[in-house]
Motif scaffolding. Structure first.
Motif, PDB file in Angstrom:
ATOM      1  N   GLN A   1     -17.970   0.058   8.228  1.00 10.42           N
ATOM      2  CA  GLN A   1     -17.737  -1.114   8.743  1.00 10.42           C
ATOM      3  C   GLN A   1     -18.211  -2.386   8.233  1.00 10.42           C
ATOM      4  OE1 GLN A   1     -19.514  -2.058  12.655  1.00 10.42           O
ATOM      5  NE2 GLN A   1     -18.349  -3.569  13.145  1.00 10.42           N
ATOM      6  N   ASN A   2     -19.493  -2.133   7.397  1.00  8.06           N
ATOM      7  CA  ASN A   2     -19.891  -3.517   6.618  1.00  8.06           C
ATOM      8  C   ASN A   2     -19.039  -3.406   5.431  1.00  8.06           C
ATOM      9  OD1 ASN A   2     -22.074  -3.572   8.481  1.00  8.06           O
ATOM     10  ND2 ASN A   2     -23.362  -2.324   7.255  1.00  8.06           N
TER      11      ASN A   2
ATOM     12  N   GLY B   1     -15.872  -5.236   6.256  1.00 13.26           N
ATOM     13  CA  GLY B   1     -16.520  -6.476   6.774  1.00 13.26           C
ATOM     14  C   GLY B   1     -16.535  -7.639   5.084  1.00 13.26           C
TER      15      GLY B   1
ATOM     16  N   GLY C   1     -20.667  -6.411   8.343  1.00  8.47           N
ATOM     17  CA  GLY C   1     -19.825  -6.056   9.454  1.00  8.47           C
ATOM     18  C   GLY C   1     -19.915  -7.152  10.709  1.00  8.47           C
ATOM     19  N   GLY C   2     -21.380  -7.578  10.869  1.00  8.86           N
ATOM     20  CA  GLY C   2     -21.622  -8.432  11.828  1.00  8.86           C
ATOM     21  C   GLY C   2     -21.252  -9.851  11.489  1.00  8.86           C
TER      22      GLY C   2
ATOM     23  N   SER D   1     -18.703 -10.876   9.717  1.00  9.54           N
ATOM     24  CA  SER D   1     -17.145 -10.833   9.746  1.00  9.54           C
ATOM     25  C   SER D   1     -16.636 -10.696  11.153  1.00  9.54           C
ATOM     26  CB  SER D   1     -16.457  -9.437   8.945  1.00  9.54           C
ATOM     27  OG  SER D   1     -16.498  -8.078   9.424  1.00  9.54           O
ATOM     28  N   THR D   2     -17.344 -10.203  12.193  1.00  4.53           N
ATOM     29  CA  THR D   2     -16.573 -10.100  13.482  1.00  4.53           C
ATOM     30  C   THR D   2     -17.498 -10.911  14.517  1.00  4.53           C
ATOM     31  OG1 THR D   2     -18.164  -8.234  13.925  1.00  4.53           O
ATOM     32  CG2 THR D   2     -16.167  -7.759  13.095  1.00  4.53           C
ATOM     33  N   GLY D   3     -18.777 -11.616  14.175  1.00  9.17           N
ATOM     34  CA  GLY D   3     -19.393 -12.341  14.866  1.00  9.17           C
ATOM     35  C   GLY D   3     -19.426 -13.821  14.740  1.00  9.17           C
ATOM     36  N   SER D   4     -19.857 -14.513  15.646  1.00  8.76           N
ATOM     37  CA  SER D   4     -19.828 -16.218  15.398  1.00  8.76           C
ATOM     38  C   SER D   4     -20.511 -16.357  14.242  1.00  8.76           C
ATOM     39  CB  SER D   4     -20.302 -16.837  16.647  1.00  8.76           C
ATOM     40  OG  SER D   4     -19.600 -16.432  17.954  1.00  8.76           O
TER      41      SER D   4
ATOM     42  N   ILE E   1     -13.165  -8.234   4.016  1.00  7.81           N
ATOM     43  CA  ILE E   1     -12.586  -9.372   4.933  1.00  7.81           C
ATOM     44  C   ILE E   1     -13.171 -10.839   4.584  1.00  7.81           C
ATOM     45  CG2 ILE E   1     -12.363 -10.356   7.464  1.00  7.81           C
ATOM     46  CD1 ILE E   1     -12.249  -7.552   8.266  1.00  7.81           C
TER      47      ILE E   1
END
Length: 272
Positions: A108-109, A112, A160-161, A163-166, A115
C-alpha cells in the motif's frame, strides 16, 4: 571395491570441474554485475539531475532502476547455473503472493508512492502537515516520505497514509494570509489603534499591498475590544511577518499609549 570407488571419483572430476567453473563464473557475474549496476544507477541519477527532472521523482526512478537491474541480474545468474527458470518463476510467484499478503501495508505504501509521484500533492522542499507531523519534504522514497521538522528532526511518514489521508501543503500557493487578533481597552480610541497597526504594516516590505491589508473590530469581549488584522505575504515570508507584527504592534501600542488589557475582575464591596 576400492578400485571401483576410485574409478567413480575420477569419473566425477569432470563434472565437479564443470560445476566449479560454472559457480565461479556465476559469482563473477554477480560481483561484476552489482558493480556495473552501481555505476549505472549513479549515472542515471546524474543524468536526471542534468535534465532537471523533478527532485521528487529522481530518487524514486533511481531506486526503481537499481532494484529492477538487480532482479534481472539474479534471474540471469540463476538461469546460467542451470536452475529451470519456469519452476523458479512459479516458486517466486507463490512466494510473492504469500509475501504480498503478509506485507499488504508495505505494498500500500508503494502504491501510495506511485500516486504521490503521479498527482504531485507536494514536492521536495514544500512545507506540509500530515499524519500528525509537519515539516519540509526532504525526499520521497518508494515506501516512505522523509520530513525535516522545524527543530531539525527527520520524520519518516509511510506513503500509504500520505496518499489517502488529509494533507495540508503550506507551500502550494505562492502567497499566504497571516491573521492576527489584537485587543485594546474599552477606553482606547479604535481609530488610533487602526493608525498604529497601519504604521507597523507600512514599515515592512514583506507585507503585500495587494491584496490590501484588512482591519475590523471582531469582538467586544469581557476585557477588551478585539481587532482582527489580516495581511498577505509570500509563503516563504509567513513566519517572518507573523513574528514582526506581534512584536512591533506591541511596541507601537506602547508608544501611542494604547493599552493591551489582560483578564481582570472588578470586586465591589458593599458595607452594611
Amino acid at each position: 571395491m576400492q578400485e571401483e570407488i576410485i574409478s567413480n571419483l575420477y569419473g566425477m572430476i569432470p563434472t565437479v570441474l564443470s560445476y566449479g567453473k560454472m559457480i565461479i563464473v556465476a559469482v563473477l557475474m554477480l560481483v561484476i554485475g552489482f558493480w556495473i549496476i552501481k555505476k549505472v544507477t549513479a549515472a542515471s541519477k546524474r543524468m536526471l539531475e542534468i535534465r532537471k527532472v523533478d527532485a521528487t521523482l529522481t530518487p524514486f526512478i533511481v531506486n526503481l532502476v537499481n532494484w529492477g537491474l538487480k532482479t534481472l541480474l539474479v534471474i540471469s545468474t540463476i538461469t546460467y547455473v542451470g536452475i529451470p527458470t519456469t519452476s523458479f518463476v512459479a516458486i517466486l510467484a507463490s512466494a510473492g503472493l504469500a509475501v504480498g499478503m503478509a506485507l499488504s501495508g508495505t505494498l500500500q505504501n508503494f502504491a501510495g508512492g506511485v500516486i504521490i509521484l503521479i498527482f504531485k500533492p507536494f514536492r521536495v522542499g514544500d512545507f506540509i502537515e500530515a499524519q500528525g507531523f509537519s515539516g519540509v519534504v526532504k525526499e520521497v522514497q518508494i515506501f516512505n516520505t522523509l520530513l525535516t521538522t522545524g527543530d531539525n528532526k527527520v520524520v519518516i511518514v509511510p506513503n500509504g497514509g500520505l496518499s489517502t489521508g488529509s494533507l495540508v501543503n503550506y507551500s502550494k500557493q505562492p502567497e499566504r494570509r497571516v491573521d492576527f487578533t489584537f485587543g485594546i481597552g474599552y477606553g482606547d480610541d479604535i481609530d488610533k489603534a487602526y493608525a498604529a497597526i497601519r504604521t507597523v504594516i507600512n514599515r515592512n516590505d514583506m507585507i503585500l499591498a495587494t491584496p490590501e491589508p484588512f482591519m475590523a473590530v471582531s469582538n467586544l469581549g469581557d476585557n477588551s475590544v478585539d481587532i482582527v488584522v489580516r495581511v498577505w505575504t509570500r509563503s516563504e515570508n509567513y513566519w517572518s511577518v507573523f513574528f514582526y507584527m506581534n512584536e512591533f504592534v506591541k511596541k507601537e501600542f506602547d508608544a501611542q499609549k494604547i493599552s493591551i488589557p489582560f483578564p481582570q475582575r472588578d470586586i465591589h464591596i458593599i458595607k452594611d
